[in-house]
Scaffold this motif. Structure first.
Motif, PDB file in Angstrom:
ATOM      1  N   MET A 145      10.172  -5.597  -9.458  1.00 20.66           N
ATOM      2  CA  MET A 145      11.109  -4.548  -9.863  1.00 20.66           C
ATOM      3  C   MET A 145      11.010  -3.305  -8.971  1.00 20.66           C
ATOM      4  N   GLN A 146      10.123  -3.345  -7.980  1.00 14.71           N
ATOM      5  CA  GLN A 146       9.995  -2.201  -7.087  1.00 14.71           C
ATOM      6  C   GLN A 146      11.280  -2.044  -6.280  1.00 14.71           C
ATOM      7  N   GLY A 147      11.652  -0.792  -6.037  1.00 16.10           N
ATOM      8  CA  GLY A 147      12.879  -0.511  -5.309  1.00 16.10           C
ATOM      9  C   GLY A 147      14.108  -0.434  -6.197  1.00 16.10           C
ATOM     10  N   GLU A 148      13.913  -0.531  -7.521  1.00 18.25           N
ATOM     11  CA  GLU A 148      15.031  -0.498  -8.477  1.00 18.25           C
ATOM     12  C   GLU A 148      15.204   0.871  -9.135  1.00 18.25           C
ATOM     13  N   GLY A 149      14.430   1.869  -8.717  1.00 14.54           N
ATOM     14  CA  GLY A 149      14.561   3.211  -9.282  1.00 14.54           C
ATOM     15  C   GLY A 149      13.685   3.485 -10.488  1.00 14.54           C
ATOM     16  N   ILE A 150      12.818   2.550 -10.840  1.00 12.81           N
ATOM     17  CA  ILE A 150      11.978   2.717 -12.029  1.00 12.81           C
ATOM     18  C   ILE A 150      10.937   3.819 -11.823  1.00 12.81           C
ATOM     19  N   GLY A 151      10.331   3.873 -10.653  1.00 11.88           N
ATOM     20  CA  GLY A 151       9.352   4.922 -10.364  1.00 11.88           C
ATOM     21  C   GLY A 151       9.983   6.300 -10.441  1.00 11.88           C
ATOM     22  N   ARG A 152      11.153   6.463  -9.859  1.00  6.70           N
ATOM     23  CA  ARG A 152      11.883   7.736  -9.924  1.00  6.70           C
ATOM     24  C   ARG A 152      12.195   8.107 -11.373  1.00  6.70           C
ATOM     25  N   THR A 153      12.637   7.121 -12.149  1.00  2.23           N
ATOM     26  CA  THR A 153      12.995   7.367 -13.544  1.00  2.23           C
ATOM     27  C   THR A 153      11.773   7.811 -14.346  1.00  2.23           C
ATOM     28  N   LEU A 154      10.635   7.163 -14.135  1.00  3.68           N
ATOM     29  CA  LEU A 154       9.414   7.537 -14.854  1.00  3.68           C
ATOM     30  C   LEU A 154       8.926   8.924 -14.437  1.00  3.68           C
ATOM     31  N   ALA A 158       5.053   4.037   1.662  1.00  2.00           N
ATOM     32  CA  ALA A 158       6.206   3.910   0.757  1.00  2.00           C
ATOM     33  C   ALA A 158       6.072   4.868  -0.424  1.00  2.00           C
ATOM     34  N   ASN A 159       4.857   5.020  -0.950  1.00  2.06           N
ATOM     35  CA  ASN A 159       4.633   5.959  -2.049  1.00  2.06           C
ATOM     36  C   ASN A 159       4.930   7.385  -1.597  1.00  2.06           C
ATOM     37  N   ILE A 160       4.426   7.756  -0.435  1.00  3.02           N
ATOM     38  CA  ILE A 160       4.639   9.106   0.081  1.00  3.02           C
ATOM     39  C   ILE A 160       6.131   9.368   0.275  1.00  3.02           C
ATOM     40  N   ARG A 161       6.856   8.402   0.825  1.00  7.55           N
ATOM     41  CA  ARG A 161       8.311   8.567   1.000  1.00  7.55           C
ATOM     42  C   ARG A 161       9.004   8.760  -0.351  1.00  7.55           C
ATOM     43  N   LEU A 162       8.615   7.976  -1.348  1.00  6.95           N
ATOM     44  CA  LEU A 162       9.210   8.115  -2.684  1.00  6.95           C
ATOM     45  C   LEU A 162       8.945   9.505  -3.242  1.00  6.95           C
ATOM     46  N   TYR A 163       7.704   9.943  -3.200  1.00  7.72           N
ATOM     47  CA  TYR A 163       7.357  11.239  -3.775  1.00  7.72           C
ATOM     48  C   TYR A 163       8.088  12.369  -3.054  1.00  7.72           C
ATOM     49  N   GLU A 164       8.171  12.290  -1.742  1.00 12.74           N
ATOM     50  CA  GLU A 164       8.894  13.313  -0.989  1.00 12.74           C
ATOM     51  C   GLU A 164      10.381  13.293  -1.343  1.00 12.74           C
ATOM     52  N   ALA A 165      10.952  12.106  -1.509  1.00 15.84           N
ATOM     53  CA  ALA A 165      12.366  11.993  -1.898  1.00 15.84           C
ATOM     54  C   ALA A 165      12.607  12.570  -3.295  1.00 15.84           C
TER      55      ALA A 165
END
Length: 169
Positions: free
Chosen positions: A93-102, A125-132
């Motif tokens: 399920m990674q890349g589906e927006g779940i991390g952003r939603t949480l 990938a984690n760093i990119r997500l957090y920065e985004a």
């Protein structure tokens, strides 16, 4: 890719969820173990009793799709800081927006001025997500093995801004 965000149900984690949380975090952190060349990391070595105790004493949210736990985040507030803990997303399920939603749900539930989280320097990938998501690197701490622990922060409710628990930041 399906529109998973329409199907995600976010709810508080309970001690009774510990088995599912532990299974999820182990599956999610296998890729991190491969990046770092070691399975000796807390998300993979934590016991069921430790996860239960953590869920009893702290705050956490789970993301479910069709009843299946596909994401989890743990956090705590320390004075005016929201400390984001372990974020685990099911590998399929990674890349589906779940991390952003949480992340967003944890931030919205907080009245803290600032949020902080950390990851390893090889976890690009984690760093990119957090920065985004608006997080900015605030510190790097060498781990003595050629990697750093990378801390990132985000302003939620600036000093002087009225905020209440549950208010959007």
């Amino acid at each position: 890719m399906t529109d998973t965000n329409d199907q995600i149900e976010i709810a508080p984690l309970r001690a009774e969820d510990a088995g599912e949380v532990m299974t999820l975090q182990r599956a999610a952190f296998v890729s991190e173990a491969q990046i770092y060349g070691s399975a000796d990391m807390p998300p993979l070595t934590q016991t069921l009793a430790e996860v239960e105790a953590e869920l009893r004493s702290g705050s956490g949210l789970g993301a479910r799709v069709g009843g299946r736990l596909v994401g989890a985040i743990r956090f705590a507030e320390d004075e005016r800081m929201l400390l984001i803990g372990r974020i685990a997303i099911a590998p399929d399920m990674q890349g589906e927006g779940i991390g952003r939603t949480l992340l967003s749900a944890a931030e919205e539930a907080s009245s803290a001025e600032t949020a902080e989280l950390f990851t390893g320097s090889l976890s690009e990938a984690n760093i990119r997500l957090y920065e985004a998501c608006g997080y900015v690197e605030s510190a790097r701490i060498p781990q003595g093995d050629g990697t750093d622990q990378v801390f990132l922060r985000k302003t939620l409710h600036p000093v002087g801004e009225p905020s209440e628990p549950g208010a959007s930041g």
